[in-house]
Design a protein around this motif. Structure first.
Motif: not given
Length: 214
Positions: A63-73, A189-205
């Motif tokens: 249960n990962d908490e993530l803060t992202q700055n999007i458009g200055g907020k 966007a948050a999911y993609a940033k947090q799990d870039a490797d997993a997404l890349s592997g799944a997409t390639k598969k």
């Protein structure tokens, strides 16, 4: 018994005593109810994750908490990573919040391991009565603004048709629609940033599987 003399001092003492007793009672009630309320919230979230991930049996591995700055907020996200009943990474359910017409709009969006939208649920809203309920149905698979199954890896954000996109807005509520779609876009966007490797592997598969079928 001698009647208490009516004076400013006595009135202050009585008021303070009443305030202390009332405060103590409220603290006790809060302590007694805090546990059951927390359990109820946890159960509702667990059921929500199952619903948006379209899985009856799953394991929440983080249960990962993530803060992202999007458009200055700064935006806050909670990413609930999920494995299926075989222990395989199945994607994540992401809590995302934006501002709607009447206040905060909070959604839970389920993405599979390849970045497609599996489902969603509106967790909180302050929209005009009726619009929140519409948002909960409007974008589902059988709704007019269906977003289920959308592949988010193409880099194209979900956009309402009035803004050049292809998602039908809730009748007479373009602002709520924009807020909802923004919450979903931010969630991915948050999911993609947090799990870039997993997404890349799944997409390639998935791409390799399509190539073999061809």
């Amino acid at each position: 018994m001698k009647k208490l003399e009516s004076s400013i001092t006595n009135m202050v003492v009585v008021l303070v005593a009443v305030a202390v007793i009332t405060g103590s009672l409220l603290a006790w009630v809060n302590q007694v109810t805090a546990g059951p309320i927390k359990q109820q919230d946890e159960l509702a979230l667990a059921n929500g994750i199952k619903s948006v991930m379209c899985l009856d049996k799953l394991e929440v591995t983080a249960n990962d908490e993530l803060t992202q700055n999007i458009g200055g907020k700064d935006y806050q996200f909670v990413i609930h990573k999920v494995n299926n009943d075989k222990g395989e990474f199945a994607g994540a359910a992401v809590e995302s919040t934006t501002m709607g017409f009447g206040g905060e709009l909070k959604v839970l969006v389920g993405f599979d391991a390849a970045g497609k939208i599996l489902g969603y649920a509106v967790l909180q809203h302050a929209e005009t009565p009726g619009l929140g309920a519409k948002a909960d149905k409007w974008f589902q698979k059988d709704g007019k603004g269906n977003i289920i199954g959308r592949d988010m890896t193409d880099g194209k954000p979900l956009t309402v048709n009035k803004d050049g996109g292809d998602v039908d807005a809730i009748t007479a509520s373009t602002i709520t629609t924009r807020a909802f779609l923004l919450a979903v876009n931010h969630a991915y966007a948050a999911y993609a940033k947090q799990d870039a490797d997993a997404l890349s592997g799944a997409t390639k598969k998935a791409q390799d599987g399509q190539a073999e079928d061809e």
